[in-house]
Scaffold this motif. Structure first.
Motif, PDB file in Angstrom:
ATOM      1  N   MET A   1       0.847  -1.180   0.090  1.00  0.00           N
ATOM      2  CA  MET A   1       0.010  -0.200   0.060  1.00  0.00           C
ATOM      3  C   MET A   1       0.738   1.253  -0.010  1.00  0.00           C
ATOM      4  SD  MET A   1      -3.131   1.183   0.393  1.00  0.00           S
ATOM      5  CE  MET A   1      -3.980  -0.396   0.980  1.00  0.00           C
ATOM      6  N   LYS A   2       0.749   2.281  -0.910  1.00  0.00           N
ATOM      7  CA  LYS A   2       1.349   3.480  -1.106  1.00  0.00           C
ATOM      8  C   LYS A   2       0.388   4.754  -0.889  1.00  0.00           C
ATOM      9  CE  LYS A   2       5.398   2.661  -3.667  1.00  0.00           C
ATOM     10  NZ  LYS A   2       6.370   2.970  -4.543  1.00  0.00           N
ATOM     11  N   TYR A   3       0.862   5.471  -0.045  1.00  0.00           N
ATOM     12  CA  TYR A   3       0.099   6.792   0.260  1.00  0.00           C
ATOM     13  C   TYR A   3       0.565   7.874  -0.900  1.00  0.00           C
ATOM     14  CZ  TYR A   3      -1.334   4.935   4.698  1.00  0.00           C
ATOM     15  OH  TYR A   3      -2.041   4.112   5.624  1.00  0.00           O
ATOM     16  N   VAL A   4      -0.383   8.634  -1.372  1.00  0.00           N
ATOM     17  CA  VAL A   4      -0.046   9.414  -2.658  1.00  0.00           C
ATOM     18  C   VAL A   4      -0.262  10.908  -2.083  1.00  0.00           C
ATOM     19  CG1 VAL A   4      -0.389  10.225  -4.803  1.00  0.00           C
ATOM     20  CG2 VAL A   4      -0.577   7.857  -4.301  1.00  0.00           C
ATOM     21  N   PHE A   5       0.452  11.693  -1.433  1.00  0.00           N
ATOM     22  CA  PHE A   5       0.393  12.979  -0.772  1.00  0.00           C
ATOM     23  C   PHE A   5       0.386  13.987  -1.927  1.00  0.00           C
ATOM     24  CE2 PHE A   5       2.206  10.457   2.312  1.00  0.00           C
ATOM     25  CZ  PHE A   5       1.479  10.640   3.397  1.00  0.00           C
TER      26      PHE A   5
ATOM     27  N   LYS B   1      -5.715  12.653 -14.102  1.00  0.00           N
ATOM     28  CA  LYS B   1      -4.599  11.749 -14.308  1.00  0.00           C
ATOM     29  C   LYS B   1      -4.245  11.117 -13.113  1.00  0.00           C
ATOM     30  CE  LYS B   1      -2.891  12.352 -18.555  1.00  0.00           C
ATOM     31  NZ  LYS B   1      -2.367  11.379 -19.422  1.00  0.00           N
ATOM     32  N   ILE B   2      -4.261  11.822 -11.817  1.00  0.00           N
ATOM     33  CA  ILE B   2      -4.140  11.389 -10.676  1.00  0.00           C
ATOM     34  C   ILE B   2      -5.290  10.203 -10.354  1.00  0.00           C
ATOM     35  CG2 ILE B   2      -4.155  11.948  -8.029  1.00  0.00           C
ATOM     36  CD1 ILE B   2      -3.130  14.807  -8.600  1.00  0.00           C
ATOM     37  N   LEU B   3      -6.295  10.447 -10.618  1.00  0.00           N
ATOM     38  CA  LEU B   3      -7.499   9.580 -10.258  1.00  0.00           C
ATOM     39  C   LEU B   3      -7.311   8.353 -11.044  1.00  0.00           C
ATOM     40  CD1 LEU B   3     -10.722  11.845  -9.684  1.00  0.00           C
ATOM     41  CD2 LEU B   3      -9.319  10.529  -8.020  1.00  0.00           C
ATOM     42  N   LYS B   4      -6.924   8.422 -12.396  1.00  0.00           N
ATOM     43  CA  LYS B   4      -6.775   7.363 -13.219  1.00  0.00           C
ATOM     44  C   LYS B   4      -5.661   6.436 -12.632  1.00  0.00           C
ATOM     45  CE  LYS B   4      -8.733   8.919 -17.434  1.00  0.00           C
ATOM     46  NZ  LYS B   4      -8.573   9.175 -18.695  1.00  0.00           N
TER      47      LYS B   4
ATOM     48  N   TYR C   1      -3.376   2.313  -3.807  1.00  0.00           N
ATOM     49  CA  TYR C   1      -2.896   3.597  -3.159  1.00  0.00           C
ATOM     50  C   TYR C   1      -3.970   4.399  -2.213  1.00  0.00           C
ATOM     51  CZ  TYR C   1       0.062   3.096  -7.116  1.00  0.00           C
ATOM     52  OH  TYR C   1       0.987   2.656  -8.052  1.00  0.00           O
ATOM     53  N   ILE C   2      -3.661   5.024  -1.310  1.00  0.00           N
ATOM     54  CA  ILE C   2      -4.389   6.052  -0.608  1.00  0.00           C
ATOM     55  C   ILE C   2      -4.220   7.419  -0.943  1.00  0.00           C
ATOM     56  CG2 ILE C   2      -5.254   6.703   1.655  1.00  0.00           C
ATOM     57  CD1 ILE C   2      -4.310   3.857   2.755  1.00  0.00           C
TER      58      ILE C   2
ATOM     59  N   HIS D   1       6.542   3.419   0.906  1.00  0.00           N
ATOM     60  CA  HIS D   1       5.191   3.855   1.087  1.00  0.00           C
ATOM     61  C   HIS D   1       4.678   5.367   0.965  1.00  0.00           C
ATOM     62  CE1 HIS D   1       5.724   0.319   3.791  1.00  0.00           C
ATOM     63  NE2 HIS D   1       4.716   0.149   3.324  1.00  0.00           N
ATOM     64  N   ALA D   2       5.686   6.276   0.274  1.00  0.00           N
ATOM     65  CA  ALA D   2       5.108   7.497   0.036  1.00  0.00           C
ATOM     66  C   ALA D   2       5.603   8.189  -1.470  1.00  0.00           C
ATOM     67  CB  ALA D   2       5.685   8.196   1.058  1.00  0.00           C
ATOM     68  N   ILE D   3       4.464   8.606  -2.029  1.00  0.00           N
ATOM     69  CA  ILE D   3       4.718   9.391  -3.316  1.00  0.00           C
ATOM     70  C   ILE D   3       4.179  10.826  -3.011  1.00  0.00           C
ATOM     71  CG2 ILE D   3       3.911   9.531  -5.554  1.00  0.00           C
ATOM     72  CD1 ILE D   3       3.137   6.454  -5.481  1.00  0.00           C
ATOM     73  N   ILE D   4       4.709  11.675  -3.352  1.00  0.00           N
ATOM     74  CA  ILE D   4       4.326  13.225  -3.378  1.00  0.00           C
ATOM     75  C   ILE D   4       4.098  13.734  -4.717  1.00  0.00           C
ATOM     76  CG2 ILE D   4       6.721  14.151  -2.998  1.00  0.00           C
ATOM     77  CD1 ILE D   4       5.469  16.219  -0.981  1.00  0.00           C
TER      78      ILE D   4
END
Length: 161
Positions: A1-5, A43-46, A53-54, A113-116
């Motif tokens: 699971m990755k978090y997209v900030f 694009k982010i939602l796709k 992802y969260i 776990h983190a994408i920004i």
């Protein structure tokens, strides 16, 4: 699971203020009047709108009044759950808050776990130095549609089973 900030101003909401300038004082409508950047939102939602992802909002706010307006703007234009919204106050570093959330609250690692997604070079540079996966909104827009289509199909396949 990755978090997209995801940052708001200059990423999913137009940069600047409807009145034209910000004089340091909150004015009603400063955030509610901003137009969404629908191409980036789509694009982010796709790319990240699936169970791998969260999506989290991580946005700077000068004061509590601005937080109310940003929440209302999000409810209309990019409705992520309230528990997925982090507002950074003056004096706090955005990347430091993300690092605290991932490492201390979720007991994970930034590298795994983190994408920004942010429009500020200083934020992206600091995040990159800590090993985070980093994107400027222009990079999100440049993502190939064929990659998104594969992601969309895998989501549909999971939902069908």
């Amino acid at each position: 699971m990755k978090y997209v900030f995801v940052d708001m101003d200059g990423v999913i909401a137009e940069y600047g203020y409807p009145s034209g300038t910000y004089d340091g004082e909150f004015q009603k409508g400063n955030y509610l009047g901003k137009k969404p950047v629908n191409t980036v939102i789509d694009k982010i939602l796709k790319r990240y709108g699936n169970t791998e992802y969260i999506i989290m909002i991580c946005s700077a706010c000068p004061n509590s009044k601005a937080i109310f307006e940003k929440n209302e703007w999000l409810n209309v234009n990019f409705n992520v759950p309230y528990e997925n919204r982090i507002f950074i106050t003056q004096g706090e570093g955005k990347v430091d808050v993300i690092q605290y959330f991932i490492e201390d609250m979720m007991h994970g690692s930034l590298q795994q776990h983190a994408i920004i997604i942010d429009d500020k070079g200083s934020v992206l540079s600091r995040a990159h130095s800590l090993g985070m996966e980093c994107y400027h909104p222009t990079q999100i827009l440049a993502i190939e549609d064929s990659v998104e289509q594969v992601t969309d199909n895998s989501v549909e396949n999971v939902a069908d089973t």
